[in-house]
Design a protein around this motif. Structure first.
Motif, PDB file in Angstrom:
ATOM      1  N   VAL A  70       6.804 -12.200  -0.822  1.00 16.39           N
ATOM      2  CA  VAL A  70       5.680 -11.553  -0.930  1.00 16.39           C
ATOM      3  C   VAL A  70       5.972  -9.819  -1.179  1.00 16.39           C
ATOM      4  N   CYS A  71       6.903  -9.287  -0.380  1.00 21.50           N
ATOM      5  CA  CYS A  71       7.230  -7.597  -0.567  1.00 21.50           C
ATOM      6  C   CYS A  71       7.593  -7.477  -1.801  1.00 21.50           C
ATOM      7  N   GLN A  72       6.852  -5.779  -2.004  1.00 24.72           N
ATOM      8  CA  GLN A  72       7.076  -5.205  -2.975  1.00 24.72           C
ATOM      9  C   GLN A  72       8.536  -4.538  -3.450  1.00 24.72           C
ATOM     10  N   ASN A  73       9.045  -5.310  -4.330  1.00 22.38           N
ATOM     11  CA  ASN A  73      10.467  -4.497  -4.156  1.00 22.38           C
ATOM     12  C   ASN A  73      10.170  -3.264  -5.664  1.00 22.38           C
ATOM     13  N   PHE A  74       9.575  -2.621  -5.542  1.00 24.46           N
ATOM     14  CA  PHE A  74      10.068  -1.394  -6.767  1.00 24.46           C
ATOM     15  C   PHE A  74      10.368  -1.278  -7.991  1.00 24.46           C
ATOM     16  N   ASP A  75      10.103  -2.256  -8.708  1.00 25.74           N
ATOM     17  CA  ASP A  75      11.628  -2.557 -10.018  1.00 25.74           C
ATOM     18  C   ASP A  75      13.247  -2.277  -8.643  1.00 25.74           C
ATOM     19  N   GLU A  76      13.181  -2.040  -7.986  1.00 23.29           N
ATOM     20  CA  GLU A  76      14.027  -2.855  -7.479  1.00 23.29           C
ATOM     21  C   GLU A  76      15.835  -3.890  -8.142  1.00 23.29           C
ATOM     22  N   GLN A  77      16.335  -3.884  -9.147  1.00 27.80           N
ATOM     23  CA  GLN A  77      17.100  -5.049  -9.269  1.00 27.80           C
ATOM     24  C   GLN A  77      17.875  -5.690  -7.935  1.00 27.80           C
ATOM     25  N   HIS A  78      18.391  -4.994  -7.105  1.00 31.51           N
ATOM     26  CA  HIS A  78      19.274  -5.573  -6.228  1.00 31.51           C
ATOM     27  C   HIS A  78      18.618  -4.883  -4.701  1.00 31.51           C
ATOM     28  N   PHE A  79      17.093  -5.466  -4.159  1.00 35.14           N
ATOM     29  CA  PHE A  79      16.766  -5.739  -3.126  1.00 35.14           C
ATOM     30  C   PHE A  79      17.219  -6.330  -1.791  1.00 35.14           C
ATOM     31  N   TYR A  93       6.417  10.725  -3.124  1.00 36.61           N
ATOM     32  CA  TYR A  93       7.656   9.680  -3.791  1.00 36.61           C
ATOM     33  C   TYR A  93       7.004   8.783  -5.020  1.00 36.61           C
ATOM     34  N   ASP A  94       6.372   7.979  -3.850  1.00 34.84           N
ATOM     35  CA  ASP A  94       5.695   7.451  -4.461  1.00 34.84           C
ATOM     36  C   ASP A  94       4.736   6.091  -4.119  1.00 34.84           C
ATOM     37  N   VAL A  95       3.488   5.338  -3.857  1.00 30.46           N
ATOM     38  CA  VAL A  95       1.866   4.716  -3.221  1.00 30.46           C
ATOM     39  C   VAL A  95       2.392   3.286  -3.351  1.00 30.46           C
ATOM     40  N   SER A  96       1.452   2.184  -3.020  1.00 33.54           N
ATOM     41  CA  SER A  96       2.217   1.525  -3.403  1.00 33.54           C
ATOM     42  C   SER A  96       1.094   0.576  -2.852  1.00 33.54           C
ATOM     43  N   VAL A  97       0.264  -0.137  -4.298  1.00 37.29           N
ATOM     44  CA  VAL A  97      -1.082  -1.358  -3.276  1.00 37.29           C
ATOM     45  C   VAL A  97      -0.867  -2.460  -3.428  1.00 37.29           C
ATOM     46  N   GLY A  98      -1.578  -3.211  -1.955  1.00 39.12           N
ATOM     47  CA  GLY A  98      -1.587  -4.628  -2.035  1.00 39.12           C
ATOM     48  C   GLY A  98      -2.023  -5.290  -1.436  1.00 39.12           C
ATOM     49  N   SER A  99      -2.490  -6.428  -1.658  1.00 46.54           N
ATOM     50  CA  SER A  99      -3.816  -7.198  -0.128  1.00 46.54           C
ATOM     51  C   SER A  99      -3.021  -8.190   0.006  1.00 46.54           C
ATOM     52  N   PHE A 100      -3.645  -8.999   1.342  1.00 45.83           N
ATOM     53  CA  PHE A 100      -2.852  -9.462   2.335  1.00 45.83           C
ATOM     54  C   PHE A 100      -2.329 -10.713   1.883  1.00 45.83           C
ATOM     55  N   VAL A 108      -2.605  10.824  -7.888  1.00 49.81           N
ATOM     56  CA  VAL A 108      -1.664   9.691  -7.719  1.00 49.81           C
ATOM     57  C   VAL A 108      -1.753   9.903  -9.505  1.00 49.81           C
ATOM     58  N   PRO A 109      -0.496  10.312 -10.163  1.00 47.34           N
ATOM     59  CA  PRO A 109       0.625   9.778 -11.608  1.00 47.34           C
ATOM     60  C   PRO A 109       0.081   8.015 -11.421  1.00 47.34           C
ATOM     61  N   GLY A 110      -0.402   7.798 -12.403  1.00 45.20           N
ATOM     62  CA  GLY A 110       0.066   6.227 -12.344  1.00 45.20           C
ATOM     63  C   GLY A 110       1.101   5.548 -12.577  1.00 45.20           C
ATOM     64  N   ARG A 111       2.501   6.459 -12.963  1.00 42.71           N
ATOM     65  CA  ARG A 111       3.880   6.211 -13.329  1.00 42.71           C
ATOM     66  C   ARG A 111       4.094   6.178 -11.214  1.00 42.71           C
ATOM     67  N   LYS A 112       3.595   6.594 -10.705  1.00 45.49           N
ATOM     68  CA  LYS A 112       4.330   6.821  -9.336  1.00 45.49           C
ATOM     69  C   LYS A 112       2.858   4.941  -8.112  1.00 45.49           C
ATOM     70  N   ILE A 113       2.609   4.897  -8.880  1.00 48.11           N
ATOM     71  CA  ILE A 113       1.213   3.722  -8.275  1.00 48.11           C
ATOM     72  C   ILE A 113       2.550   2.074  -8.956  1.00 48.11           C
ATOM     73  N   PHE A 114       2.302   1.584  -7.233  1.00 50.36           N
ATOM     74  CA  PHE A 114       3.094   0.533  -7.623  1.00 50.36           C
ATOM     75  C   PHE A 114       2.355  -0.901  -6.885  1.00 50.36           C
ATOM     76  N   ARG A 115       1.778  -1.711  -7.999  1.00 48.55           N
ATOM     77  CA  ARG A 115       0.311  -2.904  -7.402  1.00 48.55           C
ATOM     78  C   ARG A 115       1.723  -3.886  -7.451  1.00 48.55           C
ATOM     79  N   TRP A 116       1.523  -4.312  -6.306  1.00 48.50           N
ATOM     80  CA  TRP A 116       2.542  -5.710  -5.718  1.00 48.50           C
ATOM     81  C   TRP A 116       1.756  -6.800  -7.360  1.00 48.50           C
ATOM     82  N   GLN A 117       2.512  -7.812  -7.851  1.00 46.28           N
ATOM     83  CA  GLN A 117       2.450  -8.128  -8.078  1.00 46.28           C
ATOM     84  C   GLN A 117       3.325  -9.913  -8.082  1.00 46.28           C
ATOM     85  N   ASN A 118       1.867 -10.886  -8.076  1.00 46.93           N
ATOM     86  CA  ASN A 118       2.455 -12.319  -7.437  1.00 46.93           C
ATOM     87  C   ASN A 118       3.073 -13.151  -8.678  1.00 46.93           C
TER      88      ASN A 118
END
Length: 339
Positions: free
Chosen positions: A82-91, A269-276, A329-339
């Motif tokens: 349920v946490c944003q990993n920002f496309d990091e492989q080893h989270f 650096y970037d931004v994240s978006v996600g609902s509860f 903010v450029p779209g490439r810097k916006i990370f939207r949480w994916q379930n």
């Protein structure tokens, strides 16, 4: 907590419980020294107190006592789905402390822990050793401030400075330190590292006032963001979790405009978006503790054991906020949480 770090914790801890195993640890002595009026009680294991049943974790009794303990293995955990990993492989994440000086109604800690007391694990050196071992295998993306707000605790622990210095020696390590703190005094005490990201959770002032008790105001957080960026620290803005309120569109639209007017959005650096969203087991416990909380008692949907806003509403809210942020903010810097 204000910009100078003054907070209610100076009088909050009537008792400090100390595991016998860490009674002589240097960090134990440094922490106890800050609370001269607290009664010191030795214990065998923090769980004897922390895991005791029927403890009151209401707002009025939040973090009444402090427990100093030894962290045992494992020291590092795989990141939650349920946490944003920002496309990091080893989270991964680690817990240097449990529970928080703040009291957000929607915080999963209310469902995770049976106690309102705070635990600080003083043996940070053991955690660092395990991280070094992981770094011999691969790069590591490590969140250090999920189960507490380490920035709010920095006067007590000094952990953020130690993590920052450690990251400066380990180029394959990337750290995220998340906070709702508004402090501006700490940045001159840290050395900026390109692999240490300070992530500020931001919410509309309406949400902060109703649900994020004891946290810094939006204005204070934005002041902290600005000072951190001007000092050369990588800053992430977390518009996560979005919380449903009446007139949420206008609330979040004016909120984004206020952020953009204060912060140099191009330098983020970037931004994240996600609902509860939250584990069904945690929410069940939270609903017992907070029967009058609108944010906790909302009629959520359950998908695969995790509660979230009804899918249509969730997508509408996140899409709305993402589109507003794309104006700055450029779209490439916006990370939207994916379930």
């Amino acid at each position: 907590m204000n910009s100078s770090g003054k907070t209610y914790y100076n009088s909050a801890f009537s008792h400090i419980y100390v595991e016998k195993a860490v009674r002589s640890h240097p960090r134990t002595a440094k922490i106890i020294e800050q609370f001269k009026n607290a009664q010191i009680v030795e214990i065998d294991h923090y769980k004897d107190l922390f895991c005791r049943k029927r403890q009151n974790i209401s707002l009025q009794n939040k973090c009444k006592n402090l427990i100093l303990a030894e962290k045992r293995e494992p020291f590092v955990y795989h990141g939650s789905p349920v946490c944003q990993n920002f496309d990091e492989q080893h989270f991964y994440y680690t817990s240097c402390a449990m529970n928080c000086l703040y009291d957000c109604e929607y915080c999963y800690l209310k469902g995770m822990y049976p106690s309102g007391n705070m635990v600080i694990f003083v043996n940070l050196e053991d955690v660092l050793k395990e991280v070094r071992g992981l770094l011999k295998e691969h790069g590591v993306y490590l969140c250090i401030s999920y189960d507490t707000d380490l920035m709010a605790l920095e006067n007590i622990t000094g952990f953020v400075r130690e993590w920052t210095d450690f990251a400066g020696e380990e180029p394959e390590l990337k750290i995220e330190c998340r906070t709702k703190c508004g402090r501006t005094d700490l940045w001159r005490k840290f050395t900026p590292q390109e692999n240490v990201i300070f992530a500020f959770t931001l919410s509309p002032e309406t949400v902060i006032h109703r649900y994020e008790h004891r946290t810094a105001s939006l204005e204070e957080r934005l002041r902290g963001v600005k000072v951190a960026m001007e000092a050369g620290f990588p800053v992430r803005l977390c518009f996560d979790p979005m919380i449903y309120v009446r007139d949420w569109r206008s609330e979040y639209e004016s909120f984004v405009e206020q952020v953009a007017e204060t912060v140099d959005m191009e330098q983020l650096y970037d931004v994240s978006v996600g609902s509860f969203r939250i584990s069904q087991d945690y929410l069940k416990k939270m609903r017992r503790v907070l029967p009058e909380s609108a944010v906790v008692q909302f009629p959520f949907e359950n998908t695969g054991g995790f509660y979230h806003y009804p899918t249509a509403l969730m997508n509408e809210m996140e899409k709305f906020l993402t589109e507003k942020l794309e104006q700055f903010v450029p779209g490439r810097k916006i990370f939207r949480w994916q379930n």
